[in-house]
Design a protein around this motif. Structure first.
Motif, PDB file in Angstrom:
ATOM      1  N   LEU A 133      12.074  30.971  46.309  1.00 26.05           N
ATOM      2  CA  LEU A 133      11.143  31.487  45.313  1.00 26.05           C
ATOM      3  C   LEU A 133      10.636  30.324  44.473  1.00 26.05           C
ATOM      4  N   SER A 134       9.411  29.923  44.681  1.00 28.44           N
ATOM      5  CA  SER A 134       8.785  28.829  43.927  1.00 28.44           C
ATOM      6  C   SER A 134       9.640  27.569  43.899  1.00 28.44           C
ATOM      7  N   GLY A 135      10.150  27.189  45.067  1.00 33.89           N
ATOM      8  CA  GLY A 135      10.916  25.960  45.179  1.00 33.89           C
ATOM      9  C   GLY A 135      12.376  26.070  44.831  1.00 33.89           C
ATOM     10  N   MET A 136      12.815  27.249  44.411  1.00 33.45           N
ATOM     11  CA  MET A 136      14.217  27.454  44.034  1.00 33.45           C
ATOM     12  C   MET A 136      14.876  28.437  44.979  1.00 33.45           C
ATOM     13  N   CYS A 137      16.153  28.206  45.215  1.00 29.30           N
ATOM     14  CA  CYS A 137      16.947  29.113  46.028  1.00 29.30           C
ATOM     15  C   CYS A 137      17.486  30.222  45.132  1.00 29.30           C
ATOM     16  N   ARG A 138      17.210  31.450  45.501  1.00 31.78           N
ATOM     17  CA  ARG A 138      17.695  32.579  44.701  1.00 31.78           C
ATOM     18  C   ARG A 138      19.183  32.822  44.881  1.00 31.78           C
ATOM     19  N   LYS A 139      19.800  32.216  45.875  1.00 35.57           N
ATOM     20  CA  LYS A 139      21.248  32.361  46.070  1.00 35.57           C
ATOM     21  C   LYS A 139      22.040  31.530  45.058  1.00 35.57           C
ATOM     22  N   CYS A 140      21.519  30.334  44.738  1.00 40.70           N
ATOM     23  CA  CYS A 140      22.296  29.451  43.859  1.00 40.70           C
ATOM     24  C   CYS A 140      21.509  28.896  42.672  1.00 40.70           C
ATOM     25  N   GLY A 141      20.186  29.008  42.712  1.00 41.24           N
ATOM     26  CA  GLY A 141      19.374  28.515  41.607  1.00 41.24           C
ATOM     27  C   GLY A 141      18.979  27.048  41.723  1.00 41.24           C
ATOM     28  N   CYS A 142      19.332  26.405  42.839  1.00 37.62           N
ATOM     29  CA  CYS A 142      18.996  24.984  42.993  1.00 37.62           C
ATOM     30  C   CYS A 142      17.541  24.820  43.400  1.00 37.62           C
ATOM     31  N   TYR A 143      17.050  23.612  43.206  1.00 40.97           N
ATOM     32  CA  TYR A 143      15.765  23.228  43.788  1.00 40.97           C
ATOM     33  C   TYR A 143      16.056  22.802  45.212  1.00 40.97           C
ATOM     34  N   VAL A 144      15.423  23.449  46.176  1.00 45.46           N
ATOM     35  CA  VAL A 144      15.755  23.161  47.575  1.00 45.46           C
ATOM     36  C   VAL A 144      15.394  21.736  47.959  1.00 45.46           C
ATOM     37  N   GLU A 145      14.405  21.134  47.309  1.00 52.22           N
ATOM     38  CA  GLU A 145      14.062  19.752  47.633  1.00 52.22           C
ATOM     39  C   GLU A 145      15.187  18.782  47.287  1.00 52.22           C
ATOM     40  N   VAL A 146      16.084  19.165  46.384  1.00 49.22           N
ATOM     41  CA  VAL A 146      17.243  18.332  46.063  1.00 49.22           C
ATOM     42  C   VAL A 146      18.381  18.643  47.024  1.00 49.22           C
ATOM     43  N   ARG A 147      18.760  19.902  47.122  1.00 49.94           N
ATOM     44  CA  ARG A 147      19.897  20.282  47.966  1.00 49.94           C
ATOM     45  C   ARG A 147      19.677  19.839  49.414  1.00 49.94           C
ATOM     46  N   ALA A 148      18.477  19.994  49.924  1.00 45.78           N
ATOM     47  CA  ALA A 148      18.198  19.636  51.309  1.00 45.78           C
ATOM     48  C   ALA A 148      18.284  18.130  51.546  1.00 45.78           C
ATOM     49  N   ARG A 149      18.126  17.339  50.523  1.00 45.44           N
ATOM     50  CA  ARG A 149      18.154  15.877  50.645  1.00 45.44           C
ATOM     51  C   ARG A 149      19.585  15.335  50.644  1.00 45.44           C
TER      52      ARG A 149
END
Length: 83
Positions: free
Chosen positions: A53-69
């Motif tokens: 949702l708008s760059g954030m994961c609704r499961k954990c609240g992280c920014y996926v561009e950070v977690r994926a890196r």
């Protein structure tokens, strides 16, 4: 017309937030990061996920561009891990 929220930060027009996140990632030790091809693959998987949702994961609240890196990052959907 309602704007689609199923996108990454950069695609959502959140340029300032995206730039701040990229500056943060640039400060991390390169040994803690995955190669670009792994990162892009993870982002592709996130983009097809209903929890984005708008760059954030609704499961954990992280920014996926950070977690994926991050090398030790993993999909936070414990019921259905995607990467």
């Amino acid at each position: 017309m309602q704007q689609c929220k199923k996108c990454l930060l950069l695609e959502a027009g959140e340029r300032v937030t995206y730039d701040e996140i990229m500056r943060y990632v640039a400060t991390l030790d390169k040994r803690d990061l995955v190669p670009d091809e792994v990162y892009l693959s993870r982002l592709g998987i996130c983009q097809s996920c209903d929890n984005l949702l708008s760059g954030m994961c609704r499961k954990c609240g992280c920014y996926v561009e950070v977690r994926a890196r991050l090398r030790d990052g993993e999909c936070p959907d414990y019921d259905n891990k995607r990467w």
